[in-house]
Motif scaffolding. Structure first.
Motif, PDB file in Angstrom:
ATOM      1  N   ALA A  56      51.833  42.678  51.491  1.00 24.79           N
ATOM      2  CA  ALA A  56      50.962  41.819  50.689  1.00 24.79           C
ATOM      3  C   ALA A  56      51.500  41.689  49.270  1.00 24.79           C
ATOM      4  CB  ALA A  56      49.540  42.375  50.676  1.00 24.79           C
ATOM      5  N   SER A 114      47.503  36.946  51.716  1.00 22.10           N
ATOM      6  CA  SER A 114      48.639  37.030  50.794  1.00 22.10           C
ATOM      7  C   SER A 114      49.838  36.263  51.335  1.00 22.10           C
ATOM      8  CB  SER A 114      49.015  38.498  50.533  1.00 22.10           C
ATOM      9  OG  SER A 114      49.589  39.085  51.687  1.00 22.10           O
ATOM     10  N   LEU A 170      52.482  38.239  47.273  1.00 25.43           N
ATOM     11  CA  LEU A 170      51.673  37.861  46.114  1.00 25.43           C
ATOM     12  C   LEU A 170      52.531  37.612  44.874  1.00 25.43           C
ATOM     13  CD1 LEU A 170      48.569  40.199  46.483  1.00 25.43           C
ATOM     14  CD2 LEU A 170      48.646  37.702  46.734  1.00 25.43           C
TER      15      LEU A 170
END
Length: 203
Positions: free
Chosen positions: A18, A80, A22
């Motif tokens: 994630a 994400s 991101l």
């Protein structure tokens, strides 16, 4: 004990992946966050692992609660990836609205959805490891419903509503993606738990 170790490893991996996806979101939004790498690559993985550990300890006999806790981690990972792919496409093309935005959103959703199938099958609901045609067909039907909800909500927010509060087009595109993710959350959990992976083993 082995089950707890497995769950902690999966949740740690989800947090790390994630964080990777991101990074382009933060870049596209132009956010200047202090200690960004520590936040994305240390705090996020630790937080997802701590969440799973805490829920497992608090509700050891509540299967549905623990499944939802794992679903939340998987959902965060999927979101994400969805946001990351979307923002990579926006950065590369410079386009954050109109037809191409809807196309980018559909593509990012499909990639995140493939990830969702793997994680929900192998971890959240712990289905049989082999791919099964009937199970995949059910997953596809539920996912298509999620696709309509996800892309529909995101496209409506971005293309039909003027950016509010002085948000830039890039920020508004991500707001639309966030609204879409929240809209599809309940649909996906109910569909995956009670339709797709209804026969998965219970822990």
């Amino acid at each position: 004990m082995m089950s707890m170790k497995k769950d902690l490893i999966w949740s740690l991996a989800a947090g790390i992946i994630a964080g990777i996806f991101l990074r382009p979101v933060v870049q596209n939004l132009g956010l200047k966050l202090p200690y960004l790498n520590i936040l994305l690559f240390l705090i996020l993985p630790v937080a997802s692992t701590a969440w799973i550990f805490l829920i497992k300890k608090l509700f050891p006999a509540k299967v549905s609660i623990f499944q939802f806790a794992k679903f939340a981690v998987t959902g965060g990972l999927n979101a994400s990836i969805d946001f990351g792919v979307l923002n990579i496409l926006i950065i590369l093309s410079g386009i954050s609205e109109g037809f191409y935005f809807s196309l980018y959103k559909a593509l990012s959703f499909i990639i995140a959805n493939l990830n969702s199938y793997f994680w929900n099958k192998r971890w959240t609901f712990e289905g049989r490891s082999q791919l099964q045609a009937r199970e995949y067909l059910k997953f596809l039907v539920v996912s298509l419903g999620g696709l309509v909800i996800n892309v529909g909500v995101a496209s409506a927010v971005v293309n039909l509503i003027e950016p509010q509060f002085g948000f830039s087009p890039a920020v508004w595109a991500n707001f639309g993606a966030l609204a879409a993710s929240l809209a599809g959350l309940l649909w996906n959990f109910v569909g995956y738990k009670f339709i797709v992976f209804a026969g998965s083993k219970v822990r």
